[in-house]
Scaffold this motif. Structure first.
Motif, PDB file in Angstrom:
ATOM      1  N   ASP A  10       0.902  -1.149   0.000  1.00 33.54           N
ATOM      2  CA  ASP A  10       0.000   0.000   0.000  1.00 33.54           C
ATOM      3  C   ASP A  10       0.947   1.206   0.000  1.00 33.54           C
ATOM      4  N   ALA A  11       1.337   1.627  -1.213  1.00 33.50           N
ATOM      5  CA  ALA A  11       2.538   2.437  -1.371  1.00 33.50           C
ATOM      6  C   ALA A  11       2.397   3.915  -1.048  1.00 33.50           C
ATOM      7  N   ASP A  12       1.207   4.478  -1.109  1.00 29.60           N
ATOM      8  CA  ASP A  12       1.065   5.896  -0.783  1.00 29.60           C
ATOM      9  C   ASP A  12       1.463   6.106   0.678  1.00 29.60           C
ATOM     10  N   ALA A  13       2.399   6.972   0.907  1.00 27.89           N
ATOM     11  CA  ALA A  13       2.884   7.321   2.248  1.00 27.89           C
ATOM     12  C   ALA A  13       3.548   6.153   2.976  1.00 27.89           C
ATOM     13  N   ASN A  36      -1.857   5.870  -5.735  1.00 23.82           N
ATOM     14  CA  ASN A  36      -2.677   6.827  -6.481  1.00 23.82           C
ATOM     15  C   ASN A  36      -1.812   7.680  -7.402  1.00 23.82           C
ATOM     16  N   GLY A  37      -0.538   7.484  -7.401  1.00 22.99           N
ATOM     17  CA  GLY A  37       0.378   8.238  -8.254  1.00 22.99           C
ATOM     18  C   GLY A  37       1.384   9.004  -7.430  1.00 22.99           C
ATOM     19  N   GLY A  38       2.301   9.637  -8.105  1.00 25.61           N
ATOM     20  CA  GLY A  38       3.290  10.434  -7.404  1.00 25.61           C
ATOM     21  C   GLY A  38       4.484   9.647  -6.912  1.00 25.61           C
ATOM     22  N   ILE A  39       4.521   8.357  -7.197  1.00 26.27           N
ATOM     23  CA  ILE A  39       5.658   7.539  -6.776  1.00 26.27           C
ATOM     24  C   ILE A  39       6.458   7.179  -8.021  1.00 26.27           C
ATOM     25  N   ARG A  40       7.739   7.428  -7.950  1.00 26.12           N
ATOM     26  CA  ARG A  40       8.632   7.163  -9.074  1.00 26.12           C
ATOM     27  C   ARG A  40       8.719   5.659  -9.336  1.00 26.12           C
ATOM     28  N   PRO A  41       8.629   5.242 -10.585  1.00 26.93           N
ATOM     29  CA  PRO A  41       8.748   3.805 -10.900  1.00 26.93           C
ATOM     30  C   PRO A  41      10.135   3.279 -10.542  1.00 26.93           C
ATOM     31  N   SER A  42      10.194   2.021 -10.219  1.00 29.64           N
ATOM     32  CA  SER A  42      11.451   1.366  -9.894  1.00 29.64           C
ATOM     33  C   SER A  42      12.038   0.750 -11.162  1.00 29.64           C
ATOM     34  N   ALA A  43      13.358   0.736 -11.250  1.00 32.52           N
ATOM     35  CA  ALA A  43      14.042   0.077 -12.369  1.00 32.52           C
ATOM     36  C   ALA A  43      14.178  -1.420 -12.121  1.00 32.52           C
ATOM     37  N   VAL A  50       1.565  -0.142  -9.877  1.00 26.24           N
ATOM     38  CA  VAL A  50       0.160  -0.095 -10.282  1.00 26.24           C
ATOM     39  C   VAL A  50      -0.404   1.220  -9.777  1.00 26.24           C
ATOM     40  N   TYR A  51      -0.904   2.019 -10.702  1.00 25.63           N
ATOM     41  CA  TYR A  51      -1.477   3.313 -10.348  1.00 25.63           C
ATOM     42  C   TYR A  51      -2.988   3.210 -10.477  1.00 25.63           C
ATOM     43  N   VAL A  52      -3.675   3.559  -9.396  1.00 26.25           N
ATOM     44  CA  VAL A  52      -5.130   3.507  -9.371  1.00 26.25           C
ATOM     45  C   VAL A  52      -5.672   4.935  -9.365  1.00 26.25           C
ATOM     46  N   PRO A  53      -6.949   5.101  -9.726  1.00 20.13           N
ATOM     47  CA  PRO A  53      -7.523   6.456  -9.710  1.00 20.13           C
ATOM     48  C   PRO A  53      -7.483   7.057  -8.302  1.00 20.13           C
ATOM     49  N   ALA A  54      -7.396   8.368  -8.259  1.00 22.50           N
ATOM     50  CA  ALA A  54      -7.440   9.063  -6.967  1.00 22.50           C
ATOM     51  C   ALA A  54      -8.800   8.812  -6.340  1.00 22.50           C
ATOM     52  N   GLY A  55      -8.827   8.659  -5.066  1.00 21.63           N
ATOM     53  CA  GLY A  55     -10.079   8.428  -4.364  1.00 21.63           C
ATOM     54  C   GLY A  55      -9.835   7.598  -3.127  1.00 21.63           C
ATOM     55  N   ALA A  56     -10.769   7.728  -2.223  1.00 19.46           N
ATOM     56  CA  ALA A  56     -10.644   7.017  -0.953  1.00 19.46           C
ATOM     57  C   ALA A  56     -10.612   5.514  -1.180  1.00 19.46           C
ATOM     58  N   ASP A  57      -9.612   4.880  -0.651  1.00 19.36           N
ATOM     59  CA  ASP A  57      -9.484   3.426  -0.610  1.00 19.36           C
ATOM     60  C   ASP A  57      -9.335   2.743  -1.960  1.00 19.36           C
ATOM     61  N   GLU A  58      -9.021   3.460  -3.036  1.00 19.05           N
ATOM     62  CA  GLU A  58      -8.832   2.822  -4.344  1.00 19.05           C
ATOM     63  C   GLU A  58      -7.667   1.822  -4.309  1.00 19.05           C
ATOM     64  N   ALA A  59      -6.557   2.225  -3.712  1.00 17.31           N
ATOM     65  CA  ALA A  59      -5.404   1.326  -3.622  1.00 17.31           C
ATOM     66  C   ALA A  59      -5.752   0.116  -2.755  1.00 17.31           C
ATOM     67  N   ASP A  60      -6.437   0.359  -1.655  1.00 18.42           N
ATOM     68  CA  ASP A  60      -6.826  -0.737  -0.761  1.00 18.42           C
ATOM     69  C   ASP A  60      -7.712  -1.741  -1.481  1.00 18.42           C
ATOM     70  N   MET A  61      -8.674  -1.248  -2.249  1.00 20.38           N
ATOM     71  CA  MET A  61      -9.588  -2.144  -2.968  1.00 20.38           C
ATOM     72  C   MET A  61      -8.827  -2.976  -3.994  1.00 20.38           C
ATOM     73  N   ARG A  62      -7.882  -2.361  -4.705  1.00 20.44           N
ATOM     74  CA  ARG A  62      -7.106  -3.102  -5.707  1.00 20.44           C
ATOM     75  C   ARG A  62      -6.326  -4.231  -5.053  1.00 20.44           C
ATOM     76  N   MET A  78      -5.648  -0.614   8.837  1.00 17.00           N
ATOM     77  CA  MET A  78      -6.194  -1.774   9.539  1.00 17.00           C
ATOM     78  C   MET A  78      -7.362  -2.445   8.803  1.00 17.00           C
ATOM     79  N   PRO A  79      -8.314  -1.703   8.226  1.00 16.97           N
ATOM     80  CA  PRO A  79      -9.366  -2.395   7.465  1.00 16.97           C
ATOM     81  C   PRO A  79      -8.795  -3.193   6.290  1.00 16.97           C
ATOM     82  N   LEU A  80      -7.795  -2.663   5.601  1.00 18.54           N
ATOM     83  CA  LEU A  80      -7.161  -3.423   4.523  1.00 18.54           C
ATOM     84  C   LEU A  80      -6.473  -4.660   5.091  1.00 18.54           C
ATOM     85  N   ALA A  81      -5.760  -4.499   6.182  1.00 12.63           N
ATOM     86  CA  ALA A  81      -5.086  -5.642   6.807  1.00 12.63           C
ATOM     87  C   ALA A  81      -6.093  -6.735   7.162  1.00 12.63           C
TER      88      ALA A  81
END
Length: 149
Positions: A10-13, A36-43, A50-62, A78-81
């Motif tokens: 869960d990469a944001d922050a 949700n974006g803003g993270i530099r890709p790794s080589a 994986v970039y998901v649309p901005a919005g509450a819990d989009e990354a968690d749902m994916r 914790m809900p994702l966990a």
């Protein structure tokens, strides 16, 4: 840990993305960083961004939709966990604490209690203790042990 397991982040922050990559590279494991974006890709060829649309819990749902038994999820949510533990995966917080079927209920209850306390007292804001070097070291050690089985 079964061969072919995936480490989901869960990469944001998330303060331990580099540490996840180090452990995964050492063990030859696939990593999926969901953001949700803003993270530099790794080589690193083992790391998929994986970039998901901005919005509450989009990354968690994916993550929750795709995680499987034996996978590891790095999250402070914790809900994702709880969802990934129910799916047969294991969760680890960035501070290195493990979440599983034995303790996820208690962790969710504590999260809810702290949320209620903050809502009841406008002066009780902010999170817990700051993330520090000891947390990073503990995370590295525990993630390494977790993926070794």
């Amino acid at each position: 840990m079964p061969a072919g397991c995936t480490i989901w982040v869960d990469a944001d922050a998330c303060p331990v993305r580099a540490e996840v990559e180090r452990v995964a590279t050492r063990h030859g494991l696939r990593v999926v960083m969901v953001s949700n974006g803003g993270i530099r890709p790794s080589a690193n060829p083992l790391v998929e961004m994986v970039y998901v649309p901005a919005g509450a819990d989009e990354a968690d749902m994916r993550i929750a939709e795709r995680v499987g038994p034996g996978d590891v999820v790095v999250t402070a949510d914790m809900p994702l966990a709880a969802r990934v533990v129910a799916a047969g995966a294991r969760a680890i917080r960035p501070d290195g604490s493990l979440l599983d079927a034995r303790n996820i209920g208690e962790a969710l209850a504590m999260r809810d209690l702290m949320s209620d306390l903050r809502a009841a007292d406008p002066f009780r804001q902010g999170g817990g203790k700051a993330f520090g070097p000891a947390d990073r070291s503990r995370f590295l050690d525990r993630l390494d042990r977790l993926v070794r089985g």
